[in-house]
Write an enzyme that holds these catalytic residues in place. Structure first.
Site, PDB file in Angstrom:
ATOM      1  N   THR A   1      48.770   4.890  28.436  1.00 46.35           N
ATOM      2  CA  THR A   1      47.506   4.335  28.941  1.00 46.35           C
ATOM      3  C   THR A   1      47.626   2.817  29.018  1.00 46.35           C
ATOM      4  O   THR A   1      48.177   2.196  28.107  1.00 46.35           O
ATOM      5  CB  THR A   1      46.347   4.713  27.985  1.00 46.35           C
TER       6      THR A   1
ATOM      7  N   ASP B   1      44.910   7.193  13.368  1.00 43.71           N
ATOM      8  CA  ASP B   1      43.682   7.534  12.616  1.00 43.71           C
ATOM      9  C   ASP B   1      42.501   6.759  13.202  1.00 43.71           C
ATOM     10  O   ASP B   1      41.425   7.314  13.439  1.00 43.71           O
ATOM     11  CB  ASP B   1      43.834   7.167  11.132  1.00 43.71           C
TER      12      ASP B   1
ATOM     13  N   GLY C   1      24.701  23.908  39.133  1.00 41.93           N
ATOM     14  CA  GLY C   1      25.092  24.896  40.148  1.00 41.93           C
ATOM     15  C   GLY C   1      26.025  24.271  41.178  1.00 41.93           C
ATOM     16  O   GLY C   1      26.880  23.449  40.849  1.00 41.93           O
TER      17      GLY C   1
ATOM     18  N   GLU D   1      45.864  11.347  21.934  1.00 40.46           N
ATOM     19  CA  GLU D   1      45.728  10.862  20.546  1.00 40.46           C
ATOM     20  C   GLU D   1      45.595  12.001  19.534  1.00 40.46           C
ATOM     21  O   GLU D   1      44.845  11.918  18.564  1.00 40.46           O
ATOM     22  CB  GLU D   1      44.587   9.835  20.452  1.00 40.46           C
TER      23      GLU D   1
ATOM     24  N   SER E   1      43.873  19.136  20.089  1.00 40.86           N
ATOM     25  CA  SER E   1      43.027  19.884  19.145  1.00 40.86           C
ATOM     26  C   SER E   1      43.892  20.659  18.155  1.00 40.86           C
ATOM     27  O   SER E   1      43.541  20.786  16.973  1.00 40.86           O
ATOM     28  CB  SER E   1      42.128  20.862  19.903  1.00 40.86           C
TER      29      SER E   1
HETATM   30  N1  CAA Z   1      48.620   7.735   7.531  1.00 38.56           N
HETATM   31  C1  CAA Z   1      49.684   7.284   6.821  1.00 38.56           C
HETATM   32  N2  CAA Z   1      50.830   7.987   6.687  1.00 38.56           N
HETATM   33  C2  CAA Z   1      50.884   9.192   7.296  1.00 38.56           C
HETATM   34  C3  CAA Z   1      49.820   9.711   8.040  1.00 38.56           C
HETATM   35  C4  CAA Z   1      48.637   8.926   8.134  1.00 38.56           C
HETATM   36  N3  CAA Z   1      47.584   9.369   8.836  1.00 38.56           N
HETATM   37  N4  CAA Z   1      50.169  10.917   8.528  1.00 38.56           N
HETATM   38  C5  CAA Z   1      51.411  11.158   8.093  1.00 38.56           C
HETATM   39  N5  CAA Z   1      51.838  10.110   7.334  1.00 38.56           N
HETATM   40  C6  CAA Z   1      53.123   9.982   6.632  1.00 38.56           C
HETATM   41  C7  CAA Z   1      53.338  11.150   5.670  1.00 38.56           C
HETATM   42  O1  CAA Z   1      52.723  10.890   4.421  1.00 38.56           O
HETATM   43  C8  CAA Z   1      54.837  11.196   5.573  1.00 38.56           C
HETATM   44  O2  CAA Z   1      55.240  10.181   4.653  1.00 38.56           O
HETATM   45  P1  CAA Z   1      56.570  10.270   3.739  1.00 38.56           P
HETATM   46  O3  CAA Z   1      57.679   9.759   4.590  1.00 38.56           O
HETATM   47  O4  CAA Z   1      56.282   9.332   2.598  1.00 38.56           O
HETATM   48  O5  CAA Z   1      56.751  11.679   3.325  1.00 38.56           O
HETATM   49  C9  CAA Z   1      55.277  10.797   6.965  1.00 38.56           C
HETATM   50  O6  CAA Z   1      54.193  10.091   7.561  1.00 38.56           O
HETATM   51  C10 CAA Z   1      55.629  11.977   7.853  1.00 38.56           C
HETATM   52  O7  CAA Z   1      54.507  12.813   7.908  1.00 38.56           O
HETATM   53  P2  CAA Z   1      54.599  14.345   8.322  1.00 38.56           P
HETATM   54  O8  CAA Z   1      55.643  15.010   7.491  1.00 38.56           O
HETATM   55  O9  CAA Z   1      53.225  14.907   8.288  1.00 38.56           O
HETATM   56  O10 CAA Z   1      55.163  14.218   9.820  1.00 38.56           O
HETATM   57  P3  CAA Z   1      55.355  15.309  10.952  1.00 38.56           P
HETATM   58  O11 CAA Z   1      56.589  14.978  11.704  1.00 38.56           O
HETATM   59  O12 CAA Z   1      55.193  16.674  10.382  1.00 38.56           O
HETATM   60  O13 CAA Z   1      54.150  14.974  11.995  1.00 38.56           O
HETATM   61  C11 CAA Z   1      51.987  14.967  12.939  1.00 38.56           C
HETATM   62  C12 CAA Z   1      52.869  14.882  11.695  1.00 38.56           C
HETATM   63  C13 CAA Z   1      50.582  14.981  12.365  1.00 38.56           C
HETATM   64  C14 CAA Z   1      52.213  16.248  13.749  1.00 38.56           C
HETATM   65  C15 CAA Z   1      52.234  13.723  13.817  1.00 38.56           C
HETATM   66  O14 CAA Z   1      53.493  13.766  14.461  1.00 38.56           O
HETATM   67  C16 CAA Z   1      51.155  13.535  14.870  1.00 38.56           C
HETATM   68  O15 CAA Z   1      50.074  13.003  14.585  1.00 38.56           O
HETATM   69  N6  CAA Z   1      51.438  13.963  16.115  1.00 38.56           N
HETATM   70  C17 CAA Z   1      50.545  13.695  17.228  1.00 38.56           C
HETATM   71  C18 CAA Z   1      50.923  12.407  17.875  1.00 38.56           C
HETATM   72  C19 CAA Z   1      49.821  11.864  18.695  1.00 38.56           C
HETATM   73  O16 CAA Z   1      48.653  11.877  18.325  1.00 38.56           O
HETATM   74  N7  CAA Z   1      50.205  11.301  19.830  1.00 38.56           N
HETATM   75  C20 CAA Z   1      49.291  10.657  20.675  1.00 38.56           C
HETATM   76  C21 CAA Z   1      50.028   9.670  21.493  1.00 38.56           C
HETATM   77  S1  CAA Z   1      49.204   8.215  21.773  1.00 38.56           S
HETATM   78  C22 CAA Z   1      48.113   8.497  23.009  1.00 38.56           C
HETATM   79  O17 CAA Z   1      47.769   9.569  23.394  1.00 38.56           O
HETATM   80  C23 CAA Z   1      47.560   7.216  23.405  1.00 38.56           C
HETATM   81  C24 CAA Z   1      46.980   6.969  24.688  1.00 38.56           C
HETATM   82  O18 CAA Z   1      47.622   6.352  25.520  1.00 38.56           O
HETATM   83  C25 CAA Z   1      45.530   7.184  24.876  1.00 38.56           C
END
Ligand code: CAA
Length: 382
Positions: free
Chosen positions: A159, A241, A340, A364, A367
């Site tokens: 974006t 977040d 409609g 981002e 769901s």
């Molecule tokens: N805050 C801080 N740390 C976090 C966190 C958070 N919210 N979420 C995860 N972490 C940390 C974990 O604690 C973990 O830390 P350690 O290394 O100490 O263990 C580390 O990050 C890895 O976490 P996970 O094991 O949970 O990682 P994962 O590979 O399983 O992935 C996921 C987690 C939630 C699936 C993540 O990949 C995710 O959010 N995916 C979606 C990505 C996304 O939202 N993309 C959107 C793109 S941007 C966009 O759309 C923008 C636009 O242009 C409008």
């Protein structure tokens, strides 16, 4: 924590946002959408109001406001034009936030200031052609050579791609370290080896630009590393977040606009000898949608207040984005049904709300990913 009442300042922000949205932004929205033209005129209005860097400290040219004020303003602007809304959300949440939270004073002075009050825009490059929901699966690399980083790879679905001046880009600095091998970088439009691809043709938010990015032996100085090497994944997650509060608010705006349109239309459209608003079947559809959007607003405001209070709000931001986006899609569908055939035509804005609402349940964090985030937050380690 009082989730329900707004301060005088927040009420004023809402009135200001509502006025500019109705008078300046809404009249242009359908035209920008139809022409798939970036809404510069609307964005400039927001820059003048300080809405493009609402939470940035005044030291770096921002408005120094709280997240709830941002959510309220995002809702109003998105009700008028969701494309302008996402441009505002990405600048505030995905570009300005990580610069302010993780940048050095020198980085903030140059890059944050340029997108706060310098007239520039920011973008966020995490997703790739083969790594969307699985963000840690990215392939883009950055290798340190002397005093410079050399980036190779590509990003997708960016974006503000093409219109932004500052890009927060994530790349692997250690390909063997999983998510701990990801780092964040600040790129500028015009950096050597940094190319911006053609805009995507989209179902909705057609006035917002979404492009791929390409890094081909792209050289950037060492001091453009954002935060510490290896901290990129956590920077991305923390940034998202906050971004999810922005998109939840965008979804609220689209959903509320759809409900308002349904109410207005139901009162003026006559069938079987009177306005269709008198039919209980339609009244209940409007009642359910209004209730869902109000509930979504309360979760979103709670997440915003928790962020402002310095509490962990990962769970609430995920709930807010998931519930608001799905309620918004349902509200737009309901409104189109009440309209409609008129709703299916481009003469009414409801077909745009219908198209625009869908993306809020995808970007981002889809769901499905948000359900995973919520479940992980609730269940913890076991
Ligand atoms: N805050 C801080 N740390 C976090 C966190 C958070 N919210 N979420 C995860 N972490 C940390 C974990 O604690 C973990 O830390 P350690 O290394 O100490 O263990 C580390 O990050 C890895 O976490 P996970 O094991 O949970 O990682 P994962 O590979 O399983 O992935 C996921 C987690 C939630 C699936 C993540 O990949 C995710 O959010 N995916 C979606 C990505 C996304 O939202 N993309 C959107 C793109 S941007 C966009 O759309 C923008 C636009 O242009 C409008």
């Amino acid at each position: 924590m009082d989730t329900f009442s707004l301060s005088e300042d927040q009420v004023l922000i809402r009135e200001t946002a509502r006025d500019v949205a109705k008078e300046k932004i809404a009249p242009l929205a359908s035209g920008f959408d139809a022409r798939e033209e970036f809404p510069w005129e609307s964005v400039k209005q927001l820059q003048e109001l300080g809405f493009m860097a609402m939470m940035v400290s005044p030291e770096y040219g921002g408005s120094g406001l709280d997240t709830l004020s941002y959510s309220i303003a995002m809702e109003e602007i998105s009700a008028a034009c969701a494309s302008t809304g996402v441009t505002m959300s990405v600048n505030n949440s995905l570009a300005a936030y990580p610069l302010e939270a993780f940048g050095t004073h020198e980085q903030k002075d140059v890059f944050l200031r340029s997108i706060a009050d310098g007239g520039g825009l920011g973008a966020f490059g995490l997703s790739e052609p083969d790594a969307g929901s699985d963000a840690a699966g990215m392939k883009t690399t950055a290798i340190l050579e002397g005093d410079n980083w050399k980036l190779n790879g590509s990003k997708m679905w960016i974006t503000n791609g093409g219109v932004a001046d500052v890009y927060i880009i994530f790349a692997k600095t250690d390909v063997n370290a999983g998510h701990r091998g990801i780092s964040a970088f600040i790129l500028k439009k015009g950096d050597i080896g940094f190319e911006i691809g053609a805009p995507e043709k989209k179902l909705g938010i057609r006035a917002s630009t979404t492009t791929p990015l390409q890094f081909d032996e792209c050289i950037i100085p060492h001091d453009r590393l954002l935060g510490n090497e290896g901290d990129g994944f956590k920077i991305a997650m923390k940034t998202l977040d906050g971004g999810r509060i922005g998109i939840a608010s965008q979804a609220l705006g689209i959903g509320q606009a759809a409900i308002d349109a349904a109410i207005e239309y139901a009162k003026v459209r006559n069938a079987f000898g009177g306005p269709i608003a008198r039919f209980q079947g339609l009244q209940w559809k409007i009642a359910d949608a209004a209730m869902e959007i109000e509930a979504a607003r309360m979760i979103t405001w709670k997440a915003a207040r928790m962020k402002d209070a310095g509490q962990n709000y990962t769970l609430q931001a995920a709930m807010a984005k998931l519930y608001s986006s799905e309620a918004s899609v349902r509200a737009a569908d309901m409104s189109l049904q009440i309209h409609g055939g008129a709703g299916y035509s481009r003469d009414f804005p409801v077909e745009r709300y219908y198209r625009d609402s869908k993306i809020t349940a995808i970007y981002e964090g889809t769901s499905e990913i948000l359900r995973l985030v919520i479940a992980r937050e609730l269940l913890g380690k076991y």
